[in-house]
Design an enzyme around this catalytic site. Structure first.
Site, PDB file in Angstrom:
ATOM      1  N   SER A   1     -23.110 -26.365  11.469  1.00 43.43           N
ATOM      2  CA  SER A   1     -21.895 -27.540  11.272  1.00 43.43           C
ATOM      3  C   SER A   1     -22.611 -28.700  11.632  1.00 43.43           C
ATOM      4  O   SER A   1     -23.364 -28.801  12.527  1.00 43.43           O
ATOM      5  CB  SER A   1     -20.732 -27.001  12.176  1.00 43.43           C
ATOM      6  OG  SER A   1     -19.748 -28.245  12.145  1.00 43.43           O
TER       7      SER A   1
ATOM      8  N   TYR B   1     -16.619 -25.341  19.848  1.00 41.85           N
ATOM      9  CA  TYR B   1     -16.992 -25.079  18.693  1.00 41.85           C
ATOM     10  C   TYR B   1     -18.422 -25.921  18.172  1.00 41.85           C
ATOM     11  O   TYR B   1     -19.066 -24.980  17.764  1.00 41.85           O
ATOM     12  CB  TYR B   1     -16.064 -25.386  17.367  1.00 41.85           C
ATOM     13  CG  TYR B   1     -16.477 -25.353  16.193  1.00 41.85           C
ATOM     14  CD1 TYR B   1     -16.531 -24.082  15.503  1.00 41.85           C
ATOM     15  CD2 TYR B   1     -17.033 -26.436  15.460  1.00 41.85           C
ATOM     16  CE1 TYR B   1     -16.875 -23.949  14.179  1.00 41.85           C
ATOM     17  CE2 TYR B   1     -17.304 -26.205  14.130  1.00 41.85           C
ATOM     18  CZ  TYR B   1     -17.365 -25.098  13.620  1.00 41.85           C
ATOM     19  OH  TYR B   1     -17.615 -24.908  12.244  1.00 41.85           O
TER      20      TYR B   1
HETATM   21  P1  NAP Z   1     -12.332 -20.026   7.069  1.00 45.48           P
HETATM   22  O1  NAP Z   1     -11.733 -20.345   5.656  1.00 45.48           O
HETATM   23  O2  NAP Z   1     -11.349 -20.015   8.158  1.00 45.48           O
HETATM   24  O3  NAP Z   1     -12.948 -18.540   6.816  1.00 45.48           O
HETATM   25  C1  NAP Z   1     -13.574 -18.058   7.947  1.00 45.48           C
HETATM   26  C2  NAP Z   1     -14.141 -16.693   7.646  1.00 45.48           C
HETATM   27  O4  NAP Z   1     -15.104 -16.187   8.674  1.00 45.48           O
HETATM   28  C3  NAP Z   1     -13.578 -15.584   7.065  1.00 45.48           C
HETATM   29  O5  NAP Z   1     -13.831 -15.253   5.811  1.00 45.48           O
HETATM   30  C4  NAP Z   1     -13.041 -14.776   8.217  1.00 45.48           C
HETATM   31  O6  NAP Z   1     -12.694 -13.290   7.882  1.00 45.48           O
HETATM   32  C5  NAP Z   1     -14.471 -14.867   8.706  1.00 45.48           C
HETATM   33  N1  NAP Z   1     -14.289 -14.312  10.209  1.00 45.48           N
HETATM   34  C6  NAP Z   1     -13.598 -14.914  11.137  1.00 45.48           C
HETATM   35  N2  NAP Z   1     -13.776 -14.256  12.347  1.00 45.48           N
HETATM   36  C7  NAP Z   1     -14.397 -13.299  11.931  1.00 45.48           C
HETATM   37  C8  NAP Z   1     -14.821 -11.884  12.678  1.00 45.48           C
HETATM   38  N3  NAP Z   1     -14.759 -11.715  14.141  1.00 45.48           N
HETATM   39  N4  NAP Z   1     -15.831 -11.114  11.910  1.00 45.48           N
HETATM   40  C9  NAP Z   1     -15.942 -11.306  10.729  1.00 45.48           C
HETATM   41  N5  NAP Z   1     -15.738 -12.140   9.843  1.00 45.48           N
HETATM   42  C10 NAP Z   1     -14.927 -13.276  10.699  1.00 45.48           C
HETATM   43  O7  NAP Z   1     -13.561 -21.196   7.332  1.00 45.48           O
HETATM   44  P2  NAP Z   1     -14.725 -21.666   6.717  1.00 45.48           P
HETATM   45  O8  NAP Z   1     -14.724 -23.046   6.404  1.00 45.48           O
HETATM   46  O9  NAP Z   1     -14.875 -20.917   5.201  1.00 45.48           O
HETATM   47  O10 NAP Z   1     -15.936 -21.250   7.543  1.00 45.48           O
HETATM   48  C11 NAP Z   1     -16.993 -20.439   7.142  1.00 45.48           C
HETATM   49  C12 NAP Z   1     -18.217 -20.947   8.238  1.00 45.48           C
HETATM   50  O11 NAP Z   1     -18.529 -22.353   7.800  1.00 45.48           O
HETATM   51  C13 NAP Z   1     -18.054 -20.842   9.781  1.00 45.48           C
HETATM   52  O12 NAP Z   1     -19.203 -20.219  10.338  1.00 45.48           O
HETATM   53  C14 NAP Z   1     -17.679 -22.284  10.058  1.00 45.48           C
HETATM   54  O13 NAP Z   1     -17.858 -22.578  11.257  1.00 45.48           O
HETATM   55  C15 NAP Z   1     -18.501 -22.834   9.086  1.00 45.48           C
HETATM   56  N6  NAP Z   1     -18.341 -24.464   8.947  1.00 45.48           N
HETATM   57  C16 NAP Z   1     -17.163 -24.796   8.150  1.00 45.48           C
HETATM   58  C17 NAP Z   1     -16.879 -26.091   7.914  1.00 45.48           C
HETATM   59  C18 NAP Z   1     -15.559 -26.608   7.430  1.00 45.48           C
HETATM   60  O14 NAP Z   1     -15.290 -27.886   7.253  1.00 45.48           O
HETATM   61  N7  NAP Z   1     -15.016 -25.824   6.370  1.00 45.48           N
HETATM   62  C19 NAP Z   1     -17.723 -27.080   8.416  1.00 45.48           C
HETATM   63  C20 NAP Z   1     -18.711 -26.735   8.993  1.00 45.48           C
HETATM   64  C21 NAP Z   1     -19.215 -25.261   9.257  1.00 45.48           C
HETATM   65  P3  NAP Z   1     -11.373 -12.850   7.931  1.00 45.48           P
HETATM   66  O15 NAP Z   1     -10.565 -13.696   7.051  1.00 45.48           O
HETATM   67  O16 NAP Z   1     -11.568 -11.397   7.163  1.00 45.48           O
HETATM   68  O17 NAP Z   1     -10.871 -12.771   9.189  1.00 45.48           O
END
Ligand code: NAP
Length: 249
Positions: A143, A157
């Site tokens: 991130s 985080y």
């Molecule tokens: P999101 O829409 O909230 O999705 C999170 C995903 O992680 C979901 O598919 C969820 O699965 C899965 N997850 C959470 N806990 C889990 C667990 N214990 N075991 C297996 N799967 C789990 O978030 P996102 O934005 O797509 O985030 C994806 C990645 O990108 C994360 O690592 C996040 O930190 C990173 N990121 C996101 C952003 C942003 O702005 N969106 C920025 C920087 C980094 P379920 O729904 O099945 O629980």
């Protein structure tokens, strides 16, 4: 036979975009989910409808036994693993450090850090040429918070993603002679549900005007592109790299 890719947390958000793009690129895709069963199964079905191959497999990456079961299921179904995207993540508790609770931090770290490390362990055991594997690729989703620090909001985080960067650098060196490349991407503000998971609503709308590239949030597809690149042979000399995908932020 085409390559087998595991994307953790791929039922929705950035993980789903990576899985979808990889399916189109010809990977056989393991769509891992913790809770989003319907979405994960629908995505696997969509990939198959477009002529690809995919399977949805449940597993909480915060639970070691779940991770072991997940990788065993991949062994049984495909008998190989070529790529891992450590995408599953949670944003954790919102607020200042002065209000942190240890149990919330521990839960966050168990998913974002321990989960990624144990998934990497299982992938290395299968891909390492030193262990009879054919090599492979790991991409860790870090991130922009690693360098921004997320003060007043999400420092735990940000720290968890700092650990992901350290893990990326170390593991890249550790397995560089075992046929495995390890890289990371650092998304900035990406339009997914993660921002509404904790804290006051409207976080994206509040912050995106400060993004240098057009004052907008990025899409999950705009993260998937660089991830697919890092997995590809076009990135064959890249390892230990941490690529910002943050619109200049
Ligand atoms: P999101 O829409 O909230 O999705 C999170 C995903 O992680 C979901 O598919 C969820 O699965 C899965 N997850 C959470 N806990 C889990 C667990 N214990 N075991 C297996 N799967 C789990 O978030 P996102 O934005 O797509 O985030 C994806 C990645 O990108 C994360 O690592 C996040 O930190 C990173 N990121 C996101 C952003 C942003 O702005 N969106 C920025 C920087 C980094 P379920 O729904 O099945 O629980």
């Amino acid at each position: 036979m085409s390559k087998v890719l595991l994307v953790t947390g791929a039922g929705r958000g950035i993980g789903a975009a990576i899985a979808r793009a990889a399916g189109k690129a010809g990977y056989r895709v393991v769509v891992n989910y913790a809770h989003s069963k319907d979405a994960a199964e629908a995505l696997a079905g969509e990939i198959k409808q477009h002529g690809g191959e995919a399977v949805a497999i449940q597993g909480d990456v915060g639970v070691e036994a779940d991770i072991e079961r997940l990788f065993k299921a991949i062994d049984d179904k495909y008998g190989r693993l070529d790529a891992l995207v450590n995408n599953a993540g949670v944003i954790g508790p919102y607020g200042k450090v002065e209000a942190l609770k240890a149990k919330d931090v521990e839960q966050l770290l168990s998913i974002n850090v321990t989960g990624a490390l144990i998934c990497a362990r299982e992938a290395v055991r299968r891909m390492s040429t030193a262990r009879g594997g054919k090599g492979g690729v790991i991409v860790n989703i870090s991130s922009a918070a690693t360098t921004l620090g997320s003060p007043n909001e999400f420092i735990a985080y940000a720290a968890s993603k700092g650990a992901i960067n350290s893990m990326t650098i170390g593991l890249a060196k550790e397995v560089g002679n075992e046929g495995i490349r390890v890289n990371a991407v650092e998304p900035g503000l990406i339009e997914t549900e993660i921002h509404e998971a904790a804290g006051p609503p409207g976080r994206l709308a509040r912050l995106t005007p400060s993004v240098p590239l057009g004052g907008r949030g990025g899409t999950a597809d705009e993260v998937a592109g660089p991830v697919l690149f890092l997995m590809s042979d076009a990135a064959s000399y890249m390892t230990g790299a941490i690529i910002r995908v943050g619109g200049g932020r």
